[in-house]
Design a protein around this motif. Structure first.
Motif, PDB file in Angstrom:
ATOM      1  N   HIS A   1      43.987  10.939 -55.361  1.00 10.87           N
ATOM      2  CA  HIS A   1      43.735  11.712 -56.576  1.00 10.87           C
ATOM      3  C   HIS A   1      44.489  13.023 -56.423  1.00 10.87           C
ATOM      4  O   HIS A   1      44.382  13.670 -55.373  1.00 10.87           O
ATOM      5  CB  HIS A   1      42.235  11.954 -56.758  1.00 10.87           C
ATOM      6  N   PRO A   2      45.243  13.429 -57.439  1.00 11.38           N
ATOM      7  CA  PRO A   2      46.073  14.627 -57.282  1.00 11.38           C
ATOM      8  C   PRO A   2      45.294  15.915 -57.017  1.00 11.38           C
ATOM      9  O   PRO A   2      45.840  16.853 -56.445  1.00 11.38           O
ATOM     10  CB  PRO A   2      46.838  14.719 -58.606  1.00 11.38           C
ATOM     11  N   VAL A   3      44.026  15.955 -57.373  1.00 13.50           N
ATOM     12  CA  VAL A   3      43.223  17.156 -57.144  1.00 13.50           C
ATOM     13  C   VAL A   3      42.215  16.954 -56.016  1.00 13.50           C
ATOM     14  O   VAL A   3      42.065  17.803 -55.141  1.00 13.50           O
ATOM     15  CB  VAL A   3      42.487  17.580 -58.439  1.00 13.50           C
ATOM     16  N   ASP A   4      41.530  15.812 -56.023  1.00 17.14           N
ATOM     17  CA  ASP A   4      40.391  15.620 -55.131  1.00 17.14           C
ATOM     18  C   ASP A   4      40.730  15.054 -53.757  1.00 17.14           C
ATOM     19  O   ASP A   4      39.908  15.126 -52.846  1.00 17.14           O
ATOM     20  CB  ASP A   4      39.348  14.716 -55.791  1.00 17.14           C
ATOM     21  N   SER A   5      41.890  14.455 -53.580  1.00 16.56           N
ATOM     22  CA  SER A   5      42.226  13.904 -52.270  1.00 16.56           C
ATOM     23  C   SER A   5      42.458  15.025 -51.267  1.00 16.56           C
ATOM     24  O   SER A   5      42.972  16.092 -51.610  1.00 16.56           O
ATOM     25  CB  SER A   5      43.460  13.016 -52.348  1.00 16.56           C
TER      26      SER A   5
END
Length: 131
Positions: free
Chosen positions: A83-87
């Motif tokens: 995920h671009p934000v959550d990873s």
């Protein structure tokens, strides 16, 4: 050094910790095989960079090593997403730990009851948890 005695395929881990805010996300699918002639941990990645950026592989490897606890194995990543934000590296370290523990259970090196401690991991032959 102990070696993984049998293959454990299609170990899937999807870490999702969204408690009131964004949290670490990680998703991998891996095949665990007995080790090659050099022993230790061999990690191979067949997932495209766009799906699973290589920046997360060191954390994933660290989690795998910790989860395997000295058991030698070859691991092939066959799928995964980010995920671009959550990873985060933290999420992939957790994913590695859980995938490795699942493989040890699937190979009979840990008792089946240990599956109850794996919140995000599934694999063929895993007993159903009563959450």
């Amino acid at each position: 050094m102990t070696s993984l005695p049998v293959p454990v395929r299609d170990v899937c881990v999807r870490v999702k910790m969204n408690i009131g805010a964004c949290g670490p996300y990680a998703h991998i699918v891996a095949h665990f095989e007995p080790p090659g002639p050099d022993g230790g941990l061999e990690l191979h990645n067949a997932v495209p960079e766009a799906q699973l950026p290589t920046e997360y592989l060191p954390a994933l490897r660290a989690g795998l090593q910790e989860g395997l606890g000295g058991v030698a194995a070859t691991v092939l990543l066959t799928d995964g997403t980010h995920h671009p934000v959550d990873s985060s590296e933290y999420g992939y370290k957790i994913a590695g730990q859980q995938a490795a523990r699942a493989a040890l259970i699937g190979a009979g090196l840990l008792p089946p009851e240990e599956a109850d401690t794996l919140r995000w991991a599934t694999w063929p032959g895993a007993r159903d948890r009563q959450d």
